[in-house]
Scaffold this motif. Sequence first.
Motif, PDB file in Angstrom:
ATOM      1  N   LEU A 128     -51.569  24.686  17.988  1.00  0.00           N
ATOM      2  CA  LEU A 128     -52.658  25.662  18.016  1.00  0.00           C
ATOM      3  C   LEU A 128     -53.993  25.002  18.345  1.00  0.00           C
ATOM      4  O   LEU A 128     -54.753  25.512  19.169  1.00  0.00           O
ATOM      5  N   LEU A 129     -54.277  23.883  17.713  1.00  0.00           N
ATOM      6  CA  LEU A 129     -55.534  23.190  17.989  1.00  0.00           C
ATOM      7  C   LEU A 129     -55.598  22.703  19.431  1.00  0.00           C
ATOM      8  O   LEU A 129     -56.678  22.628  20.019  1.00  0.00           O
ATOM      9  N   SER A 130     -54.441  22.416  20.025  1.00  0.00           N
ATOM     10  CA  SER A 130     -54.434  21.986  21.429  1.00  0.00           C
ATOM     11  C   SER A 130     -54.891  23.107  22.361  1.00  0.00           C
ATOM     12  O   SER A 130     -55.320  22.847  23.481  1.00  0.00           O
ATOM     13  N   CYS A 131     -54.803  24.355  21.894  1.00  0.00           N
ATOM     14  CA  CYS A 131     -55.307  25.492  22.682  1.00  0.00           C
ATOM     15  C   CYS A 131     -56.822  25.599  22.588  1.00  0.00           C
ATOM     16  O   CYS A 131     -57.436  26.281  23.408  1.00  0.00           O
ATOM     17  N   VAL A 154     -49.000  30.821  13.346  1.00  0.00           N
ATOM     18  CA  VAL A 154     -49.123  31.400  14.681  1.00  0.00           C
ATOM     19  C   VAL A 154     -50.580  31.590  15.077  1.00  0.00           C
ATOM     20  O   VAL A 154     -50.876  32.027  16.186  1.00  0.00           O
ATOM     21  N   GLY A 155     -51.487  31.261  14.174  1.00  0.00           N
ATOM     22  CA  GLY A 155     -52.907  31.332  14.456  1.00  0.00           C
ATOM     23  C   GLY A 155     -53.658  30.391  13.542  1.00  0.00           C
ATOM     24  O   GLY A 155     -53.171  30.038  12.468  1.00  0.00           O
ATOM     25  N   CYS A 156     -54.824  29.954  13.991  1.00  0.00           N
ATOM     26  CA  CYS A 156     -55.683  29.147  13.124  1.00  0.00           C
ATOM     27  C   CYS A 156     -57.133  29.376  13.513  1.00  0.00           C
ATOM     28  O   CYS A 156     -57.442  29.713  14.658  1.00  0.00           O
ATOM     29  N   VAL A 157     -57.993  29.235  12.530  1.00  0.00           N
ATOM     30  CA  VAL A 157     -59.427  29.313  12.759  1.00  0.00           C
ATOM     31  C   VAL A 157     -60.086  28.231  11.904  1.00  0.00           C
ATOM     32  O   VAL A 157     -59.785  28.094  10.719  1.00  0.00           O
ATOM     33  N   GLY A 158     -60.931  27.448  12.551  1.00  0.00           N
ATOM     34  CA  GLY A 158     -61.651  26.392  11.865  1.00  0.00           C
ATOM     35  C   GLY A 158     -63.138  26.690  11.896  1.00  0.00           C
ATOM     36  O   GLY A 158     -63.674  27.095  12.926  1.00  0.00           O
ATOM     37  N   ILE A 159     -63.778  26.506  10.741  1.00  0.00           N
ATOM     38  CA  ILE A 159     -65.201  26.815  10.634  1.00  0.00           C
ATOM     39  C   ILE A 159     -65.974  25.644  10.042  1.00  0.00           C
ATOM     40  O   ILE A 159     -65.407  24.786   9.364  1.00  0.00           O
ATOM     41  N   GLU A 160     -67.270  25.669  10.315  1.00  0.00           N
ATOM     42  CA  GLU A 160     -68.203  24.784   9.634  1.00  0.00           C
ATOM     43  C   GLU A 160     -69.170  25.688   8.887  1.00  0.00           C
ATOM     44  O   GLU A 160     -69.793  26.578   9.478  1.00  0.00           O
ATOM     45  N   ILE A 193     -60.633  28.442  17.303  1.00  0.00           N
ATOM     46  CA  ILE A 193     -59.831  29.614  16.991  1.00  0.00           C
ATOM     47  C   ILE A 193     -58.731  29.680  18.046  1.00  0.00           C
ATOM     48  O   ILE A 193     -59.001  29.488  19.243  1.00  0.00           O
ATOM     49  N   ALA A 194     -57.503  29.904  17.595  1.00  0.00           N
ATOM     50  CA  ALA A 194     -56.378  29.942  18.528  1.00  0.00           C
ATOM     51  C   ALA A 194     -55.248  30.773  17.952  1.00  0.00           C
ATOM     52  O   ALA A 194     -55.033  30.811  16.741  1.00  0.00           O
TER      53      ALA A 194
END
Length: 134
Positions: free
Chosen positions: A16-19, A51-57, A69-70
């Motif tokens: 996912l992060l690769s997207c 199947v999804g991920c979202v990273g925030i600061e 976000i992917a």
Amino acid sequence: MKKINAKKIHPSIRVLLSCATLDNKIDQEYEKYINDQNRKLFGFECNGNFVGCVGIEITSLKECVIKHIAVSLEQRGNGIGSKMIKFLTEQYPIITAETDKDAIDFYRKYGFEIKSLGEKYPGVERFLCEYINE
């Protein structure tokens, strides 16, 4: 949504992060989520798989920046991105993200205002997406 904090990156989170970032930066970005208290990574699970991920600061109690976000290719169009954005808007009344032209319609659909940042990289226009619900 499940907070991701394992020391070792899960294979599906890596995909996912690769997207959402360059392949050679995945480990470095993941380390930031694990070690920086102002960064959080959340995974969206379906049938035991991410199947999804979202990273925030987190920049303040009311504000965050979407860093990544992917959604997996197989699950796109099934509302997972919508659920991840909804999850964030329930916690943070101010959300920003920087993106390329391909993703601005996604953000606009959820009430984000879109502003051009101009050509930040040669030949690449970037956009600031802002969600404000105060």
